[in-house]
Structures are given as C-alpha cells and as structure tokens.
Design a protein around this motif. Sequence first.
Motif, PDB file in Angstrom:
ATOM      1  N   HIS A 113       1.544  -0.719   0.099  1.00 49.78           N
ATOM      2  CA  HIS A 113       0.346   0.553  -0.055  1.00 49.78           C
ATOM      3  C   HIS A 113       0.594   0.728  -0.106  1.00 49.78           C
ATOM      4  CE1 HIS A 113       1.114  -0.196   4.180  1.00 49.78           C
ATOM      5  NE2 HIS A 113       0.365   0.504   4.536  1.00 49.78           N
ATOM      6  N   LEU A 114       0.529   2.693  -0.002  1.00 50.07           N
ATOM      7  CA  LEU A 114       1.315   3.594  -0.382  1.00 50.07           C
ATOM      8  C   LEU A 114       0.722   4.833   0.712  1.00 50.07           C
ATOM      9  CD1 LEU A 114       0.218   5.558  -4.192  1.00 50.07           C
ATOM     10  CD2 LEU A 114       2.113   3.659  -3.063  1.00 50.07           C
ATOM     11  N   GLU A 115       1.992   5.026   1.637  1.00 53.93           N
ATOM     12  CA  GLU A 115       1.603   5.670   2.362  1.00 53.93           C
ATOM     13  C   GLU A 115       3.073   7.005   2.600  1.00 53.93           C
ATOM     14  OE1 GLU A 115       2.528   3.312   6.794  1.00 53.93           O
ATOM     15  OE2 GLU A 115       4.860   4.963   6.484  1.00 53.93           O
ATOM     16  N   LEU A 116       2.022   8.413   2.764  1.00 50.92           N
ATOM     17  CA  LEU A 116       2.446   9.614   2.466  1.00 50.92           C
ATOM     18  C   LEU A 116       3.303   9.640   4.130  1.00 50.92           C
ATOM     19  CD1 LEU A 116       2.208  12.214   1.192  1.00 50.92           C
ATOM     20  CD2 LEU A 116       0.363  12.805   2.840  1.00 50.92           C
ATOM     21  N   SER A 117       4.499  10.160   4.048  1.00 51.59           N
ATOM     22  CA  SER A 117       5.271  10.731   5.111  1.00 51.59           C
ATOM     23  C   SER A 117       5.606  11.486   4.991  1.00 51.59           C
ATOM     24  CB  SER A 117       6.473   9.532   5.051  1.00 51.59           C
ATOM     25  OG  SER A 117       7.335   9.382   3.979  1.00 51.59           O
ATOM     26  N   GLY A 118       6.225  12.389   6.125  1.00 58.05           N
ATOM     27  CA  GLY A 118       6.712  14.051   6.230  1.00 58.05           C
ATOM     28  C   GLY A 118       5.755  14.524   7.104  1.00 58.05           C
ATOM     29  N   ALA A 119       6.277  15.349   8.027  1.00 58.02           N
ATOM     30  CA  ALA A 119       5.236  16.823   8.395  1.00 58.02           C
ATOM     31  C   ALA A 119       4.736  17.616   7.169  1.00 58.02           C
ATOM     32  CB  ALA A 119       6.378  17.257   9.265  1.00 58.02           C
ATOM     33  N   VAL A 120       3.793  18.147   7.757  1.00 61.61           N
ATOM     34  CA  VAL A 120       2.717  18.972   6.851  1.00 61.61           C
ATOM     35  C   VAL A 120       4.029  20.358   7.629  1.00 61.61           C
ATOM     36  CG1 VAL A 120       0.931  19.955   7.197  1.00 61.61           C
ATOM     37  CG2 VAL A 120       0.361  18.019   7.742  1.00 61.61           C
ATOM     38  N   GLY A 121       3.900  21.002   6.095  1.00 57.19           N
ATOM     39  CA  GLY A 121       4.434  22.306   5.817  1.00 57.19           C
ATOM     40  C   GLY A 121       5.939  21.519   4.958  1.00 57.19           C
ATOM     41  N   ARG A 122       5.917  20.398   5.335  1.00 53.14           N
ATOM     42  CA  ARG A 122       8.169  19.833   5.032  1.00 53.14           C
ATOM     43  C   ARG A 122       7.626  18.962   4.105  1.00 53.14           C
ATOM     44  NH1 ARG A 122      10.418  18.610  10.574  1.00 53.14           N
ATOM     45  NH2 ARG A 122       9.988  20.823  12.023  1.00 53.14           N
ATOM     46  N   SER A 123       9.080  18.714   3.219  1.00 55.15           N
ATOM     47  CA  SER A 123       8.790  17.804   1.972  1.00 55.15           C
ATOM     48  C   SER A 123       7.824  16.964   2.145  1.00 55.15           C
ATOM     49  CB  SER A 123      10.028  17.561   1.749  1.00 55.15           C
ATOM     50  OG  SER A 123      11.131  16.974   2.432  1.00 55.15           O
ATOM     51  N   LEU A 124       7.172  16.241   1.594  1.00 57.19           N
ATOM     52  CA  LEU A 124       6.131  14.713   2.287  1.00 57.19           C
ATOM     53  C   LEU A 124       6.531  14.529   1.384  1.00 57.19           C
ATOM     54  CD1 LEU A 124       2.606  16.581   2.648  1.00 57.19           C
ATOM     55  CD2 LEU A 124       4.042  15.440   3.898  1.00 57.19           C
ATOM     56  N   LYS A 125       6.702  12.799   0.678  1.00 55.83           N
ATOM     57  CA  LYS A 125       6.570  11.450   0.209  1.00 55.83           C
ATOM     58  C   LYS A 125       5.885  10.844  -0.123  1.00 55.83           C
ATOM     59  CE  LYS A 125      10.629   9.956   2.594  1.00 55.83           C
ATOM     60  NZ  LYS A 125      12.644  10.063   2.385  1.00 55.83           N
ATOM     61  N   VAL A 126       5.771  10.486  -1.189  1.00 55.76           N
ATOM     62  CA  VAL A 126       4.498   8.903  -0.756  1.00 55.76           C
ATOM     63  C   VAL A 126       5.718   7.888  -1.011  1.00 55.76           C
ATOM     64  CG1 VAL A 126       3.083   7.756  -2.307  1.00 55.76           C
ATOM     65  CG2 VAL A 126       2.628   9.912  -2.243  1.00 55.76           C
ATOM     66  N   GLU A 127       5.376   6.604   0.066  1.00 56.75           N
ATOM     67  CA  GLU A 127       6.455   5.595  -0.158  1.00 56.75           C
ATOM     68  C   GLU A 127       5.525   3.810  -0.582  1.00 56.75           C
ATOM     69  OE1 GLU A 127      10.121   6.083   2.190  1.00 56.75           O
ATOM     70  OE2 GLU A 127       8.447   6.243   3.511  1.00 56.75           O
ATOM     71  N   ARG A 128       5.544   3.130  -1.010  1.00 59.85           N
ATOM     72  CA  ARG A 128       5.329   2.317  -0.933  1.00 59.85           C
ATOM     73  C   ARG A 128       5.883   1.179   0.282  1.00 59.85           C
ATOM     74  NH1 ARG A 128       1.895  -0.212  -3.951  1.00 59.85           N
ATOM     75  NH2 ARG A 128       1.996   1.120  -5.267  1.00 59.85           N
ATOM     76  N   ARG A 129       4.825   0.437   1.063  1.00 58.83           N
ATOM     77  CA  ARG A 129       5.353  -0.046   1.949  1.00 58.83           C
ATOM     78  C   ARG A 129       4.488  -1.794   1.315  1.00 58.83           C
ATOM     79  NH1 ARG A 129       8.452   2.476   4.596  1.00 58.83           N
ATOM     80  NH2 ARG A 129       7.716   4.877   5.419  1.00 58.83           N
ATOM     81  N   TYR A 130       5.360  -2.606   1.901  1.00 59.24           N
ATOM     82  CA  TYR A 130       5.189  -3.660   1.857  1.00 59.24           C
ATOM     83  C   TYR A 130       4.939  -4.669   2.943  1.00 59.24           C
ATOM     84  CZ  TYR A 130       6.741  -2.712  -2.875  1.00 59.24           C
ATOM     85  OH  TYR A 130       7.267  -2.207  -4.334  1.00 59.24           O
ATOM     86  N   ALA A 131       3.515  -5.888   2.728  1.00 58.64           N
ATOM     87  CA  ALA A 131       3.183  -7.025   3.846  1.00 58.64           C
ATOM     88  C   ALA A 131       4.593  -7.516   4.153  1.00 58.64           C
ATOM     89  CB  ALA A 131       2.033  -7.216   3.915  1.00 58.64           C
ATOM     90  N   ALA A 132       4.895  -7.827   4.753  1.00 53.66           N
ATOM     91  CA  ALA A 132       6.486  -9.303   4.855  1.00 53.66           C
ATOM     92  C   ALA A 132       5.814  -9.785   5.678  1.00 53.66           C
ATOM     93  CB  ALA A 132       7.209  -8.410   5.068  1.00 53.66           C
ATOM     94  N   ASP A 133       4.687 -10.843   5.683  1.00 48.03           N
ATOM     95  CA  ASP A 133       4.231 -11.754   6.448  1.00 48.03           C
ATOM     96  C   ASP A 133       4.306 -12.878   5.788  1.00 48.03           C
ATOM     97  OD1 ASP A 133       1.984 -11.227   5.337  1.00 48.03           O
ATOM     98  OD2 ASP A 133       0.683 -10.969   5.902  1.00 48.03           O
ATOM     99  N   THR A 134       4.975 -12.961   4.903  1.00 45.61           N
ATOM    100  CA  THR A 134       4.885 -14.334   4.369  1.00 45.61           C
ATOM    101  C   THR A 134       6.426 -13.997   3.306  1.00 45.61           C
ATOM    102  OG1 THR A 134       4.585 -13.449   2.397  1.00 45.61           O
ATOM    103  CG2 THR A 134       2.799 -14.839   3.375  1.00 45.61           C
TER     104      THR A 134
END
Length: 202
Positions: A113-134
């Motif tokens: 799934h995609l996750e938005l990271s970074g503080a509001v007002g600073r540089s935001l970036k979208v990163e892909r996070r993988y489920a690592a349960d297998t």
Amino acid sequence: MNADVENLPLAAPHAGMDALFLADHPVLDMLNTVAVVEEALVDFWQTDADVLRWLEKQGMAAPAQGRWPGGALAASARRLRDLARELVTHRKAKKSLQGVDALNAFLAKGSSHLELSGAVGRSLKVERRYAADTPEGLLAPLAESVAHLLAEGDFNLVRRCEGEGCVLWFYDRTKAHRRRWCSMGICGNRAKVAAFRQRQQS
C-alpha cells in the motif's frame, strides 16, 4: 548459465565472503548471487539471514512480520532467482517467455500500500510499504523489479560479462555503452593481462 558452468561443483561461500553488487540493477545483482569463485560455483544465499542481509544492502529490506519455518525465505528467494534467470536469459535471447505465469503467481502473493510520510509544511513523500508476513511478501519488491526489467529494460544493455568462465550479469549504464566486464578490477584486468602475455609470446 552455460553448460560448462552448470557442471561446476556447487559450494557455500567462505566465511566473510559477500555477494558482489556490481550489476547496476537489483535483478542482475540477484542473478549474481551465484558466481564462480576459485573454480567453484558459489551460492551466496545459503540461509534466510543471507537473503535478509542482501535485501538490506539493496535497500529492499522490511522487518519480517510473519513467522515461517527456517530456510523458507532462502528457498523462496532461490525460486525467484531461478525464475528470473530463466526469464532474463530468454528475453536477452529474444525467445518466448515461458515463466511469466510463474512470475505473476509469485507477484500475486505480495501485497503493498502507499503511505504518505513527512511533516505537514515540510517535504512530503509517498512511499510504497510491503506486507512482509510471508517470504514472498518480503521478496515482493524484488519480484516487481524482475517484472519491470522484463517489460521496460533495454536488453541491448543487459549483458553477460565477457570474462572467461565468468557467469555475472550487468546493466551497461556507461555513457558509450561499451562495458564488457562485470568489473575492470576482476575480469577486465584478467583479460588485459592475458592479452599482454599473448602479445609477448607472439
């Protein structure tokens, strides 16, 4: 892998010996986890820990969220590597790709799934996070790299090292696209020394 190399004895690496990261592409670096070392075919993926270390060096490691039997990750990684080797070899030779369904089945076992990271007002970036349960989920970024290479890679630049007995691959990102060796420090120097000796004998 050519038939002469396939007949070499398969060995574990010596203690402290690491896989090489010189291919300029993660999929080709994965293929290079089987290499000829001291006239033996060495598999650098012996254990789950070997695979996790390799993924970390590639920037693909995520904390494992599931529990699986010891050796399951290494077994899945080797299956993906064998499949990738077959697909890359056939794609390079312009043959039909027989293993696409197997790769798609591997890809289907991963989720992200995609996750938005970074503080509001600073540089935001979208990163892909993988489920690592297998094991397959943990390997999903690498499996996706295989798919992207096959679909989008320039296979004129996907090459095997020209060094005698070398089985390593690389993606030629040099400006002139004239790279011939896995590494100038390894096979390039050997070829220069051999050519020099041949000239001296002539």
